[in-house]
Design a protein around this motif. Sequence first.
Motif, short mmCIF file in Angstrom:
data_model
loop_
_atom_site.label_atom_id
_atom_site.label_comp_id
_atom_site.label_asym_id
_atom_site.label_seq_id
_atom_site.Cartn_x
_atom_site.Cartn_y
_atom_site.Cartn_z
N MET A 1 0.85 -1.18 0.00
CA MET A 1 0.00 0.00 0.00
C MET A 1 0.89 1.23 0.00
N THR A 2 0.63 2.16 -0.89
CA THR A 2 1.39 3.40 -0.93
C THR A 2 0.68 4.45 -0.11
N ASN A 3 1.44 5.46 0.31
CA ASN A 3 0.86 6.54 1.10
C ASN A 3 -0.21 7.30 0.32
N GLU A 4 -0.12 7.29 -1.00
CA GLU A 4 -1.10 8.02 -1.80
C GLU A 4 -2.47 7.36 -1.74
N GLU A 5 -2.54 6.08 -1.47
CA GLU A 5 -3.81 5.38 -1.44
C GLU A 5 -4.56 5.61 -0.12
N LEU A 6 -3.85 5.71 0.98
CA LEU A 6 -4.46 5.83 2.30
C LEU A 6 -4.18 7.20 2.90
N LYS A 7 -5.24 7.85 3.36
CA LYS A 7 -5.11 9.14 4.02
C LYS A 7 -5.84 9.05 5.36
N ILE A 8 -5.13 9.38 6.44
CA ILE A 8 -5.73 9.46 7.77
C ILE A 8 -5.74 10.95 8.13
N ARG A 9 -6.90 11.46 8.50
CA ARG A 9 -7.01 12.88 8.82
C ARG A 9 -7.99 13.10 9.96
N LYS A 10 -7.86 14.26 10.60
CA LYS A 10 -8.81 14.64 11.64
C LYS A 10 -10.15 14.94 10.99
N ALA A 11 -11.20 14.57 11.67
CA ALA A 11 -12.55 14.83 11.16
C ALA A 11 -12.83 16.33 11.15
N GLU A 12 -13.68 16.72 10.23
CA GLU A 12 -14.18 18.09 10.12
C GLU A 12 -15.69 18.05 10.31
N LYS A 13 -16.28 19.22 10.57
CA LYS A 13 -17.73 19.27 10.78
C LYS A 13 -18.49 18.64 9.62
N SER A 14 -18.01 18.82 8.42
CA SER A 14 -18.70 18.27 7.25
C SER A 14 -18.70 16.74 7.23
N ASP A 15 -17.88 16.11 8.10
CA ASP A 15 -17.83 14.65 8.18
C ASP A 15 -18.92 14.06 9.07
N ILE A 16 -19.65 14.90 9.80
CA ILE A 16 -20.62 14.39 10.78
C ILE A 16 -21.58 13.34 10.18
N PRO A 17 -22.20 13.57 9.02
CA PRO A 17 -23.09 12.53 8.49
C PRO A 17 -22.37 11.20 8.26
N ASN A 18 -21.14 11.23 7.78
CA ASN A 18 -20.39 10.00 7.56
C ASN A 18 -19.95 9.36 8.87
N ILE A 19 -19.64 10.16 9.87
CA ILE A 19 -19.29 9.62 11.19
C ILE A 19 -20.47 8.81 11.73
N LEU A 20 -21.66 9.40 11.65
CA LEU A 20 -22.85 8.69 12.12
C LEU A 20 -23.11 7.43 11.28
N LYS A 21 -22.91 7.54 10.00
CA LYS A 21 -23.09 6.39 9.11
C LYS A 21 -22.18 5.23 9.53
N LEU A 22 -20.92 5.54 9.81
CA LEU A 22 -19.98 4.49 10.21
C LEU A 22 -20.28 3.95 11.60
N ILE A 23 -20.76 4.81 12.49
CA ILE A 23 -21.19 4.33 13.82
C ILE A 23 -22.30 3.29 13.64
N LYS A 24 -23.24 3.59 12.78
CA LYS A 24 -24.36 2.67 12.55
C LYS A 24 -23.89 1.38 11.87
N GLU A 25 -22.94 1.49 10.95
CA GLU A 25 -22.40 0.28 10.31
C GLU A 25 -21.71 -0.61 11.34
N LEU A 26 -20.92 0.00 12.23
CA LEU A 26 -20.26 -0.77 13.27
C LEU A 26 -21.30 -1.42 14.19
N ALA A 27 -22.30 -0.65 14.59
CA ALA A 27 -23.35 -1.18 15.47
C ALA A 27 -24.07 -2.35 14.81
#
Length: 156
Positions: A1-27
């Motif tokens: 895996m190259t660094n260009e393929e994976l990006k880890i970043r701090k969440a931003e306010k615009s990520d809130i819908p996706n954060i909830l989506k992933l919480i529900k997927e995990l649940a």
Amino acid sequence: MTNEELKIRKAEKSDIPNILKLIKELAEYEKLLHEVVTTEKNLEEVIFGEKKFVEVLIAEFNGELAGQTIFFHNFSTFVGKPGLYIEDLYVRPQFRGKGIGKALLNEVIKLAKERNCGRVEWVVLDWNQPAIDFYKSIGAKAMDEWTIFRLTENKF
């Protein structure tokens, strides 16, 4: 895996819908979807609000939402230092096996070192053998002699 393929970043306010989506997927994976009552508004308050205390890292693989980790500070009286407690570490099924979970965990560990924390801790369901095997493979120790207790808000 190259660094260009994976990006880890701090969440931003615009990520809130996706954060909830992933919480529900995990649940759903954990067979606990019926327990998810949080909302986007609640998440925005605890992650970005005036009294924020939760942090989220987002993993993107080739530009797609791949996973996240949600964590916060705790404290060890024995060590006399703060620690980081990982509430959720989730990688979407189609992205598993690509090192994304390990990259998310390593980023939390890096933050713990920068913040002079004494521990990084989390829990895993006892039936989630792939996760248990992964955690053991990186040197994490199961705290089998401890039992988790919980009081929910309807009990206090």
